[in-house]
Design a protein around this motif. Sequence first.
Motif, PDB file in Angstrom:
ATOM      1  N   ILE A 149       0.963  -0.929  -0.239  1.00 48.87           N
ATOM      2  CA  ILE A 149       0.186  -0.238   0.101  1.00 48.87           C
ATOM      3  C   ILE A 149       1.123   1.241  -0.021  1.00 48.87           C
ATOM      4  CG2 ILE A 149      -2.226   1.453   1.582  1.00 48.87           C
ATOM      5  CD1 ILE A 149      -2.551  -0.938   2.588  1.00 48.87           C
TER       6      ILE A 149
ATOM      7  N   ILE B 246       1.263   5.558   0.349  1.00 46.54           N
ATOM      8  CA  ILE B 246       0.281   5.908   0.956  1.00 46.54           C
ATOM      9  C   ILE B 246       1.100   8.020   0.438  1.00 46.54           C
ATOM     10  CG2 ILE B 246       0.226   7.219   2.460  1.00 46.54           C
ATOM     11  CD1 ILE B 246      -0.998   4.475   2.548  1.00 46.54           C
TER      12      ILE B 246
ATOM     13  N   GLN C 259      -3.767  -2.646   7.675  1.00 46.35           N
ATOM     14  CA  GLN C 259      -4.760  -2.032   5.472  1.00 46.35           C
ATOM     15  C   GLN C 259      -6.155  -1.526   5.990  1.00 46.35           C
ATOM     16  OE1 GLN C 259      -4.184  -5.269   3.127  1.00 46.35           O
ATOM     17  NE2 GLN C 259      -5.785  -4.228   1.497  1.00 46.35           N
ATOM     18  N   ARG C 260      -6.898  -1.533   6.803  1.00 51.66           N
ATOM     19  CA  ARG C 260      -7.775  -0.749   6.306  1.00 51.66           C
ATOM     20  C   ARG C 260      -7.610   0.740   7.063  1.00 51.66           C
ATOM     21  NH1 ARG C 260     -12.808  -4.274   9.527  1.00 51.66           N
ATOM     22  NH2 ARG C 260     -13.058  -5.710   7.370  1.00 51.66           N
TER      23      ARG C 260
ATOM     24  N   ASP D 109      -5.724   2.487   4.513  1.00 56.34           N
ATOM     25  CA  ASP D 109      -6.363   2.536   2.785  1.00 56.34           C
ATOM     26  C   ASP D 109      -7.903   3.858   3.046  1.00 56.34           C
ATOM     27  OD1 ASP D 109      -6.074   0.517   1.004  1.00 56.34           O
ATOM     28  OD2 ASP D 109      -7.156  -1.096   2.133  1.00 56.34           O
TER      29      ASP D 109
ATOM     30  N   LYS E  41      -5.273   7.047   3.118  1.00 59.49           N
ATOM     31  CA  LYS E  41      -5.051   7.634   2.220  1.00 59.49           C
ATOM     32  C   LYS E  41      -6.451   8.032   1.525  1.00 59.49           C
ATOM     33  CE  LYS E  41      -3.400   5.164  -2.724  1.00 59.49           C
ATOM     34  NZ  LYS E  41      -3.484   4.664  -3.133  1.00 59.49           N
ATOM     35  N   LYS E  42      -7.490   8.405   2.025  1.00 59.55           N
ATOM     36  CA  LYS E  42      -8.684   8.751   1.549  1.00 59.55           C
ATOM     37  C   LYS E  42      -8.926   9.707   2.199  1.00 59.55           C
ATOM     38  CE  LYS E  42     -11.193   4.382  -0.102  1.00 59.55           C
ATOM     39  NZ  LYS E  42     -12.408   3.632   0.533  1.00 59.55           N
TER      40      LYS E  42
END
Length: 307
Positions: A8, A10, A256-257, A260, A263-264
């Motif tokens: 992932i 970032i 991981q969540r 995510d 990142k948003k």
Amino acid sequence: MFVGQNSITIDRTFQCLLFDLGHTLWYRDERDLSQLEREANQRAIDILRQTQQSSPLLSENDSEAGRLLRDMLLKQFKIEIEKDPYIEPLGSTMVQQVLHASGWQNADPALGQAIFDALQVNIARSRRLFADTISTLQKLQTRGFQMGIVTNRYWGGVPFREDLQRMGLLTYLDYGKMAISADLHIRKPNPDIFLHALNACNADVKTTMMVGDSLIADVAGSQQLGIFAVWKPQNYAEIQAHMEANEGISVAEYNQRQMDLFKKEGLAASLAQRIGEDEYPAMECFARGHIRPQLIIDNLSELLSWL
């Protein structure tokens, strides 16, 4: 770039890492600590007996009197910190208050400071670095990261600096980039102590990561400023079991969540606004979702796979 264990990426470049000390870079050696505390207690009692004042405290044998003195001092610190968690009390003042409560007639600041200094325990002899501490700091240094310390401690000053030198930490960490509550008289989660470290490192909140074991002091404290927070809990196994049983995910899936989400949306300010308002223990704050770190790790070396 920030690359996670699950590939992932970032959109943030990290340049600075701030670390807590206790249970993050080192742990207590309880056997050696107990012996060192007894020695320090004796030093303090020797000073008190030299004053030739009578006190119920000194009616005990030296060993018991020293233990009582230390216990009373730690209790006094706790009382004062509960009144204002953002301020680190002055050690000499805490000793004076304890002595006054014990019947001392002339507990002046000089005596308070002498007793407080005598009670300081050698950190280099009572703490042990985690197996991966030095190797991780070395690799982070090689990769060019700025590194600093933000720590809550009752004792600091020259003896503490000398202990850090003996432990080999000053090879990788600049003492001038350390925010030590005993020296600054402010303590986590006060945002000012994080700002002190950021200024010393010439770092920006947007490119800084805080790593520590306290959900409130380290995680929520740094999140107040928008710092990316990594939690290294002492009860990692309990946290992992809780998430699997109550949230149906592993720590890896949680991380991981969070990546995510980060990142948003970036750092959610609401997570840090509950500091000082919650009466729940740290574990319950986490379980209720009031404070959530960006990452959870068990070992310091895990940082290397994220950075």
